[in-house]
Design a protein around this motif. Structure first.
Motif, mmCIF file in Angstrom:
data_model
loop_
_atom_site.group_PDB
_atom_site.id
_atom_site.type_symbol
_atom_site.label_atom_id
_atom_site.label_comp_id
_atom_site.label_asym_id
_atom_site.label_seq_id
_atom_site.Cartn_x
_atom_site.Cartn_y
_atom_site.Cartn_z
ATOM 1 N N PRO A 45 -6.911 1.384 -60.807
ATOM 2 C CA PRO A 45 -6.140 2.083 -60.713
ATOM 3 C C PRO A 45 -4.861 0.673 -60.642
ATOM 4 C CG PRO A 45 -6.732 2.435 -58.800
ATOM 5 C CD PRO A 45 -7.768 1.135 -59.530
ATOM 6 N N GLY A 46 -3.089 1.440 -60.747
ATOM 7 C CA GLY A 46 -2.199 0.778 -60.338
ATOM 8 C C GLY A 46 -1.693 0.168 -58.712
ATOM 9 N N TRP A 47 -2.432 0.807 -58.462
ATOM 10 C CA TRP A 47 -2.356 0.548 -56.782
ATOM 11 C C TRP A 47 -2.551 -0.278 -56.826
ATOM 12 C CZ3 TRP A 47 -6.315 0.334 -53.167
ATOM 13 C CH2 TRP A 47 -6.987 1.599 -53.761
ATOM 14 N N LEU A 48 -4.030 -0.632 -57.075
ATOM 15 C CA LEU A 48 -4.700 -1.696 -56.490
ATOM 16 C C LEU A 48 -4.024 -3.001 -57.082
ATOM 17 C CD1 LEU A 48 -7.326 -3.181 -55.190
ATOM 18 C CD2 LEU A 48 -8.602 -2.761 -57.126
ATOM 19 N N ARG A 49 -3.298 -2.874 -58.738
ATOM 20 C CA ARG A 49 -2.850 -4.121 -58.894
ATOM 21 C C ARG A 49 -1.664 -5.025 -58.004
ATOM 22 N NH1 ARG A 49 -5.538 -4.240 -63.352
ATOM 23 N NH2 ARG A 49 -5.568 -2.565 -64.902
ATOM 24 N N ASP A 50 -1.243 -3.644 -57.448
ATOM 25 C CA ASP A 50 0.055 -3.334 -56.110
ATOM 26 C C ASP A 50 -0.418 -3.976 -54.761
ATOM 27 O OD1 ASP A 50 2.666 -3.759 -56.614
ATOM 28 O OD2 ASP A 50 3.015 -2.117 -56.252
ATOM 29 N N THR A 51 -1.257 -3.934 -54.554
ATOM 30 C CA THR A 51 -1.743 -4.287 -53.301
ATOM 31 C C THR A 51 -1.441 -5.628 -52.853
ATOM 32 O OG1 THR A 51 -3.291 -2.966 -53.321
ATOM 33 C CG2 THR A 51 -3.601 -4.363 -51.678
ATOM 34 N N ALA A 52 -0.955 -5.715 -51.674
ATOM 35 C CA ALA A 52 -0.344 -7.083 -50.724
ATOM 36 C C ALA A 52 -1.420 -7.350 -49.633
ATOM 37 C CB ALA A 52 1.168 -7.331 -50.935
ATOM 38 N N LEU A 53 -1.836 -6.358 -49.025
ATOM 39 C CA LEU A 53 -2.347 -7.297 -48.180
ATOM 40 C C LEU A 53 -3.294 -5.306 -47.677
ATOM 41 C CD1 LEU A 53 -2.390 -7.960 -45.213
ATOM 42 C CD2 LEU A 53 -1.181 -6.387 -44.639
ATOM 43 N N VAL A 54 -5.103 -6.399 -47.373
ATOM 44 C CA VAL A 54 -6.180 -5.535 -46.507
ATOM 45 C C VAL A 54 -5.624 -5.547 -45.162
ATOM 46 C CG1 VAL A 54 -8.009 -4.917 -47.075
ATOM 47 C CG2 VAL A 54 -7.159 -6.309 -48.977
ATOM 48 N N VAL A 55 -6.019 -4.355 -44.723
ATOM 49 C CA VAL A 55 -5.960 -3.948 -43.161
ATOM 50 C C VAL A 55 -6.914 -3.911 -42.454
ATOM 51 C CG1 VAL A 55 -4.995 -2.849 -41.412
ATOM 52 C CG2 VAL A 55 -3.384 -4.301 -43.503
ATOM 53 N N THR A 56 -7.809 -4.977 -41.779
ATOM 54 C CA THR A 56 -9.585 -4.076 -41.360
ATOM 55 C C THR A 56 -9.115 -3.747 -40.353
ATOM 56 O OG1 THR A 56 -10.467 -5.761 -42.377
ATOM 57 C CG2 THR A 56 -11.619 -4.886 -41.148
ATOM 58 N N LEU A 57 -9.512 -2.001 -40.388
ATOM 59 C CA LEU A 57 -9.146 -1.609 -38.918
ATOM 60 C C LEU A 57 -10.227 -1.047 -38.272
ATOM 61 C CD1 LEU A 57 -6.693 0.924 -39.781
ATOM 62 C CD2 LEU A 57 -5.946 -0.218 -38.628
ATOM 63 N N HIS A 58 -10.913 -1.872 -37.525
ATOM 64 C CA HIS A 58 -12.052 -1.994 -36.600
ATOM 65 C C HIS A 58 -12.415 -0.886 -35.942
ATOM 66 C CE1 HIS A 58 -13.469 -6.253 -38.000
ATOM 67 N NE2 HIS A 58 -12.632 -6.044 -37.746
ATOM 68 N N GLY A 59 -14.250 0.725 -35.841
ATOM 69 C CA GLY A 59 -13.839 1.423 -35.636
ATOM 70 C C GLY A 59 -15.482 0.404 -34.324
ATOM 71 N N GLN A 60 -16.351 0.957 -34.977
ATOM 72 C CA GLN A 60 -17.495 1.306 -33.491
ATOM 73 C C GLN A 60 -18.672 0.188 -33.846
ATOM 74 O OE1 GLN A 60 -19.123 5.436 -32.784
ATOM 75 N NE2 GLN A 60 -19.816 4.309 -30.224
ATOM 76 N N HIS A 61 -18.439 -0.525 -32.464
ATOM 77 C CA HIS A 61 -19.469 -1.773 -32.283
ATOM 78 C C HIS A 61 -20.680 -1.220 -32.537
ATOM 79 C CE1 HIS A 61 -21.321 -5.239 -31.103
ATOM 80 N NE2 HIS A 61 -20.734 -6.025 -31.844
ATOM 81 N N TRP A 62 -21.783 -2.102 -32.755
ATOM 82 C CA TRP A 62 -23.009 -1.658 -32.789
ATOM 83 C C TRP A 62 -23.757 -0.804 -31.034
ATOM 84 C CZ3 TRP A 62 -27.588 -2.832 -29.969
ATOM 85 C CH2 TRP A 62 -29.055 -1.910 -30.830
ATOM 86 N N THR A 63 -23.082 -1.261 -30.083
ATOM 87 C CA THR A 63 -23.501 -1.042 -28.959
ATOM 88 C C THR A 63 -23.020 0.027 -28.736
ATOM 89 O OG1 THR A 63 -21.324 -2.154 -28.301
ATOM 90 C CG2 THR A 63 -23.506 -3.627 -28.174
ATOM 91 N N GLY A 64 -22.066 0.345 -29.189
ATOM 92 C CA GLY A 64 -21.212 1.922 -29.424
ATOM 93 C C GLY A 64 -19.642 1.366 -28.387
ATOM 94 N N TYR A 65 -19.344 0.493 -28.346
ATOM 95 C CA TYR A 65 -18.156 -0.242 -27.819
ATOM 96 C C TYR A 65 -17.164 0.306 -29.237
ATOM 97 C CZ TYR A 65 -13.969 -2.402 -26.138
ATOM 98 O OH TYR A 65 -12.741 -3.069 -26.000
ATOM 99 N N VAL A 66 -15.657 0.739 -29.056
ATOM 100 C CA VAL A 66 -14.947 1.570 -29.595
ATOM 101 C C VAL A 66 -13.677 0.294 -29.522
ATOM 102 C CG1 VAL A 66 -13.177 3.296 -29.836
ATOM 103 C CG2 VAL A 66 -15.904 4.063 -29.314
ATOM 104 N N PHE A 67 -13.627 -0.299 -30.390
ATOM 105 C CA PHE A 67 -12.192 -0.690 -30.680
ATOM 106 C C PHE A 67 -11.287 0.047 -31.451
ATOM 107 C CE2 PHE A 67 -15.850 -3.768 -31.666
ATOM 108 C CZ PHE A 67 -15.157 -4.867 -31.099
ATOM 109 N N ASN A 68 -11.557 0.623 -31.933
ATOM 110 C CA ASN A 68 -10.056 1.836 -32.534
ATOM 111 C C ASN A 68 -10.957 3.464 -32.415
ATOM 112 O OD1 ASN A 68 -8.047 -0.166 -33.061
ATOM 113 N ND2 ASN A 68 -9.013 -1.116 -33.798
ATOM 114 N N THR A 69 -9.979 4.897 -31.896
ATOM 115 C CA THR A 69 -10.170 5.750 -32.704
ATOM 116 C C THR A 69 -9.805 6.085 -33.595
ATOM 117 O OG1 THR A 69 -8.429 6.855 -31.212
ATOM 118 C CG2 THR A 69 -11.230 6.433 -29.805
#
Length: 538
Positions: free
Chosen positions: A234-258
């Motif tokens: 789609p057009g929005w993907l052609r225009d994408t300039a940055l990917v932001v990785t929002l880390h959630g919950q680690h295997w151990t249960g540690y939460v980086f971001n709710t």
């Protein structure tokens, strides 16, 4: 010991046969599920531009002949290109056929080998091995020598099957031996094996024409479309300039971001780059990363369904696109009772392939309940389709990332690449606008997934970047270190310093967010956003 370091402890004494009009010589070995074989010595038929050989088998080492079938080989010289056509017949199922070449010019061998996706400043010397399909060998084409003086070797295979290039100088040989192995799909293994065309162009002054011819073949074989005209972009993907990785919950249960903290991060990022040019990638959104696989619902510790719905609303109001992560293969056996029906099997179907067992909790031992499932198995593929569809239908996410699908497995029960294809087709049928992304890339995989992650640690300064950029885009891996000390978030890599931002053809920059990123490294995050906005072409 790795497979690249293993070898015969004796001279296989392969008979060597000529090529039309040159000093190069070749041999063939054939491998069944129970043994390996050489060819019997024989006199080939030689005429202008053609060598034809039909002969039987001998045991490796030539101590005895074996009455088990025949091998037919034709080598033709056309327009400066040598072409091998090899058909092996054996009473046992054939698992691989090896073409061995000797006599390539020393000046080219000393300059080293490189593939289109080899790093620009790197080449392979002495003993090495490339395997297709993989991040090391993205298409079965390879050059030896400098770009102004090289020989070019390629395989024209209309299907996705394993090919191995192995170069070594064993003790019994005075010169390097170039091995090219064709490994038929275990799901279609039989007593006859027709090797796809192997081509060698010697003493080329430029690799460009030969590589472009190879890519045109690949385009026809696998349906690759130019990036500019792909219907799944789609057009929005052609225009994408940055990917932001929002880390959630680690295997151990540690939460980086709710989920509310993810929304906060997006609001911050929106101050430094147009949100319409950002794709937010969500690993660990389903709860304990990998532990919850393949059960995909918003993690309760992160905010559950309600919190996830609010995150999607916030993201879309600001202009961001969201891409949750799904496991293309990974599963916790406790979460998926039917795992044995879909689990990857070895190529003779005798045992389970236990793959990718990270030490998630740092007890210095891989976890015991993690297995890889094959999406070509109908039940597991249906489970993935329904899981992804549910998230699209209920929450309106824009994309889905499939973890580990850059791996190729020779599972005898189900052809894994066929499973990838069927999975993509069904998801596109249900959700025509959904973007699908993969971990890892290679030629045929790029026909299915217009976006990928560049495998962790793989050089991004590609020698011939059009092998990627002509068709697709890739971005940094999940394990790219985040601003500051370089936490890899939900990934098992620990801490890795974030690499400097450099413009690379076909690559989208990436930045990750863990707990503390905004409060402690917000200035660095903001600077990365501004750099991406200024340096990514529209």
């Amino acid at each position: 010991m790795s497979l690249i370091d293993t070898d015969l402890s004796f001279d296989p004494r392969d008979p060597r046969f000529p090529v039309p009009g040159g000093p190069l010589s070749w041999s063939v070995q054939v491998f069944t599920t129970t043994n390996g074989y050489g060819l019997r010595p024989a006199e080939p038929l030689v005429d202008a531009g053609r060598v034809h050989l039909r002969t039987g088998y001998a045991a490796l080492g030539q101590q005895r002949t074996v009455d088990a079938g025949v091998v037919d080989v034709e080598v033709a010289l056309r327009d400066g290109v040598l072409s091998w056509s090899i058909t092996a017949e054996h009473t046992e199922p054939i698992k691989a056929v090896k073409l061995l070449l000797r006599g390539l010019p020393e000046r080219q061998l000393s300059a080293g080998w490189w593939a289109p996706n080899t790093g620009r400043s790197h080449s392979h010397h002495e003993r090495f091995q490339l395997e297709y399909p993989s991040p090391d060998w993205a298409t079965p084409w390879v050059a030896v020598g400098a770009e102004s003086d090289c020989s070019l070797l390629s395989v024209r295979d209309p299907s996705v099957r394993r090919h191995v290039l192995h170069v070594n100088t064993p003790v019994h040989s005075p010169e390097p031996i170039v091995e090219l192995l064709h490994v038929p799909a275990a799901s279609a293994r039989g007593t006859t094996c027709r090797v796809p065309e192997v081509r060698l162009r010697q003493d080329a002054s430029s690799p460009d024409q030969d590589l472009d011819e190879h890519l045109r073949f690949v385009e026809g074989a696998h349906g690759l479309r130019p990036w500019e005209s792909r219907p799944d972009v789609p057009g929005w993907l052609r225009d994408t300039a940055l990917v932001v990785t929002l880390h959630g919950q680690h295997w151990t249960g540690y939460v980086f971001n709710t989920f509310p903290q993810m929304s906060e991060a997006l609001r911050f990022i929106a101050q430094h780059i147009d949100p319409h040019r950002v794709l937010a990638y969500l690993p660990g959104w389903e709860g304990r990363y990998y532990y919850a696989y393949p059960r995909y619902r918003p993690g309760a510790d992160l905010g559950g369904d309600e919190g996830f719905a609010e995150l999607v609303r916030t993201a879309h109001e600001l202009g961001f696109r969201l891409m949750p992560m799904f496991g293309g293969h990974g599963a916790n056996v406790a979460q998926y009772p039917d795992w044995e029906r879909a689990v990857m099997r070895n190529d003779t179907d005798r045992y389970v392939e236990l793959l990718n067992r990270p030490d998630w909790d740092s007890d210095r031992s891989g976890e015991g309940d993690q297995v890889f499932l094959n999406p070509a198995e109908p039940g597991f593929r249906a489970h993935l389709v329904e899981s992804i569809s549910a998230l699209v239908d209920e929450f309106g996410v824009d994309a889905a990332f499939l973890d580990t699908v850059g791996y190729y497995f020779n599972d005898p029960r189900h052809d894994v690449f066929d499973g990838y294809r069927l999975l993509v087709e069904e998801l596109h049928r249900r959700h025509p606008g959904l973007v699908l992304a993969a971990e890892g890339w290679w030629d045929a995989l790029s026909a299915l997934f217009p976006l990928s992650q560049q495998w962790f640690g793989t050089d991004r300064d590609l020698r011939e970047p059009r092998v990627l950029s002509r068709y697709a885009r890739t971005t940094g891996h999940l394990a790219e270190g985040t601003p500051g000390p370089g936490s890899t978030g939900v990934h098992e890599k620990g801490y890795v310093p974030r690499p400097p931002d450099v413009v690379r053809e076909g690559h989208l920059p990436v930045v990750g967010v863990v707990d503390g990123t905004l409060a402690e490294h917000g200035d660095e995050l903001a600077a990365i956003c501004r750099w991406a906005a200024a340096n990514s072409p529209r």
